[in-house]
Design a protein around this motif. Structure first.
Motif, PDB file in Angstrom:
ATOM      1  N   GLY A   1      15.906   6.185  20.975  1.00  0.00           N
ATOM      2  CA  GLY A   1      15.340   6.618  19.699  1.00  0.00           C
ATOM      3  C   GLY A   1      15.970   5.907  18.521  1.00  0.00           C
ATOM      4  O   GLY A   1      15.312   5.625  17.543  1.00  0.00           O
ATOM      5  N   GLY A   2      17.270   5.641  18.657  1.00  0.00           N
ATOM      6  CA  GLY A   2      17.991   4.856  17.665  1.00  0.00           C
ATOM      7  C   GLY A   2      17.634   5.168  16.234  1.00  0.00           C
ATOM      8  O   GLY A   2      17.586   6.316  15.835  1.00  0.00           O
ATOM      9  N   GLY A   3      17.363   4.142  15.492  1.00  0.00           N
ATOM     10  CA  GLY A   3      17.096   4.292  14.075  1.00  0.00           C
ATOM     11  C   GLY A   3      18.384   4.187  13.281  1.00  0.00           C
ATOM     12  O   GLY A   3      19.437   3.869  13.819  1.00  0.00           O
ATOM     13  N   ALA A   4      18.277   4.462  12.006  1.00  0.00           N
ATOM     14  CA  ALA A   4      19.443   4.341  11.128  1.00  0.00           C
ATOM     15  C   ALA A   4      19.406   5.431  10.069  1.00  0.00           C
ATOM     16  O   ALA A   4      18.349   5.953   9.723  1.00  0.00           O
ATOM     17  N   THR A   5      20.596   5.752   9.576  1.00  0.00           N
ATOM     18  CA  THR A   5      20.750   6.729   8.508  1.00  0.00           C
ATOM     19  C   THR A   5      21.665   6.124   7.457  1.00  0.00           C
ATOM     20  O   THR A   5      22.664   5.487   7.786  1.00  0.00           O
ATOM     21  N   ARG A   6      21.306   6.312   6.198  1.00  0.00           N
ATOM     22  CA  ARG A   6      22.111   5.753   5.105  1.00  0.00           C
ATOM     23  C   ARG A   6      21.981   6.639   3.875  1.00  0.00           C
ATOM     24  O   ARG A   6      21.097   7.496   3.799  1.00  0.00           O
ATOM     25  N   ARG A   7      22.870   6.444   2.924  1.00  0.00           N
ATOM     26  CA  ARG A   7      22.802   7.132   1.641  1.00  0.00           C
ATOM     27  C   ARG A   7      22.194   6.166   0.639  1.00  0.00           C
ATOM     28  O   ARG A   7      22.549   4.989   0.591  1.00  0.00           O
ATOM     29  N   GLU A   8      21.260   6.668  -0.137  1.00  0.00           N
ATOM     30  CA  GLU A   8      20.588   5.858  -1.143  1.00  0.00           C
ATOM     31  C   GLU A   8      20.235   6.761  -2.309  1.00  0.00           C
ATOM     32  O   GLU A   8      19.551   7.784  -2.122  1.00  0.00           O
ATOM     33  N   ASN A   9      20.719   6.445  -3.505  1.00  0.00           N
ATOM     34  CA  ASN A   9      20.447   7.255  -4.697  1.00  0.00           C
ATOM     35  C   ASN A   9      20.808   8.725  -4.494  1.00  0.00           C
ATOM     36  O   ASN A   9      20.041   9.622  -4.831  1.00  0.00           O
ATOM     37  N   ASN A  10      21.992   8.956  -3.890  1.00  0.00           N
ATOM     38  CA  ASN A  10      22.496  10.304  -3.626  1.00  0.00           C
ATOM     39  C   ASN A  10      21.611  11.122  -2.688  1.00  0.00           C
ATOM     40  O   ASN A  10      21.579  12.344  -2.745  1.00  0.00           O
ATOM     41  N   THR A  11      20.871  10.426  -1.837  1.00  0.00           N
ATOM     42  CA  THR A  11      19.983  11.077  -0.876  1.00  0.00           C
ATOM     43  C   THR A  11      20.214  10.462   0.503  1.00  0.00           C
ATOM     44  O   THR A  11      20.443   9.256   0.617  1.00  0.00           O
TER      45      THR A  11
ATOM     46  N   ALA B   1      32.558   3.745  14.197  1.00  0.00           N
ATOM     47  CA  ALA B   1      31.344   4.395  13.686  1.00  0.00           C
ATOM     48  C   ALA B   1      30.937   3.793  12.342  1.00  0.00           C
ATOM     49  O   ALA B   1      31.718   3.103  11.695  1.00  0.00           O
ATOM     50  N   THR B   2      29.720   4.108  11.931  1.00  0.00           N
ATOM     51  CA  THR B   2      29.245   3.781  10.591  1.00  0.00           C
ATOM     52  C   THR B   2      29.326   5.067   9.781  1.00  0.00           C
ATOM     53  O   THR B   2      28.694   6.066  10.131  1.00  0.00           O
TER      54      THR B   2
ATOM     55  N   GLY C   1      25.223   5.371  18.494  1.00  0.00           N
ATOM     56  CA  GLY C   1      24.010   5.561  17.709  1.00  0.00           C
ATOM     57  C   GLY C   1      23.675   7.003  17.409  1.00  0.00           C
ATOM     58  O   GLY C   1      22.602   7.303  16.878  1.00  0.00           O
ATOM     59  N   VAL C   2      24.575   7.943  17.746  1.00  0.00           N
ATOM     60  CA  VAL C   2      24.362   9.352  17.490  1.00  0.00           C
ATOM     61  C   VAL C   2      24.918   9.694  16.106  1.00  0.00           C
ATOM     62  O   VAL C   2      26.080   9.390  15.813  1.00  0.00           O
ATOM     63  N   THR C   3      24.096  10.289  15.259  1.00  0.00           N
ATOM     64  CA  THR C   3      24.540  10.667  13.912  1.00  0.00           C
ATOM     65  C   THR C   3      25.024  12.120  13.929  1.00  0.00           C
ATOM     66  O   THR C   3      24.328  13.005  14.431  1.00  0.00           O
TER      67      THR C   3
END
Length: 152
Positions: free
Chosen positions: A78-88, A118-119, A141-143
């Motif tokens: 399933g992967g994918g990515a998660t990040r912070r952008e504009n406090n979201t 980790a990221t 890859g687990v958040t």
């Protein structure tokens, strides 16, 4: 009557490594069965991969995992990515694992171990809703969304 849910993660070839890592972080008993254990001939590629894996710890941590047959790319499916952008928080991942403790010190210990390779999405720190909140994507890859539980 009560029920229990257990997260079951599907890996692309590295379930054993991931489960051993999570056991090193949270403790508990690890049980692993391979495809060969369930009757696949040992000389078939993938026979040594995990068909059933579970960790159960006295602290309440419980997780399961297995290797998707034929998948060898590594990491969680399933992967994918998660990040912070504009406090979201912006993500295309299907799920996060939520880890909560009533102790910041206990949470910090788990965070320190999970954060190896980790990221970091959001550093572990006090937030408007918690004495400690952080988010990271581990090396598989687990958040993980971690937080100190409110006293309320």
């Amino acid at each position: 009557m009560s029920i229990q849910t257990t997260t079951h993660l599907n890996f692309r070839g590295d379930a054993r490594e991931a489960l051993e890592f999570y056991q090193s972080v949270f403790g508990g008993h690890l049980a692993i069965s391979t495809y060969a254990d369930f009757g696949m001939p040992a000389d078939v590629p993938g026979a040594e991969k995990v068909v059933f894996g579970v960790i159960a710890a006295e602290n309440g941590f419980r997780i399961m995992g297995y290797d998707i047959p034929g998948q060898t790319d590594g990491g969680v499916a399933g992967g994918g990515a998660t990040r912070r952008e504009n406090n979201t928080t912006v993500t295309d991942q299907a799920l996060f694992l939520s880890l909560a403790s009533d102790s910041f010190d206990e949470l910090q210990g788990y965070w320190d171990k999970l954060s190896v390779d980790a990221t970091i999405v959001e550093p572990l720190a006090a937030s408007a809703w918690s004495a400690g909140f952080g988010m990271l994507t581990d090396r598989f890859g687990v958040t993980w969304s971690v937080s100190v539980m409110s006293a309320a």
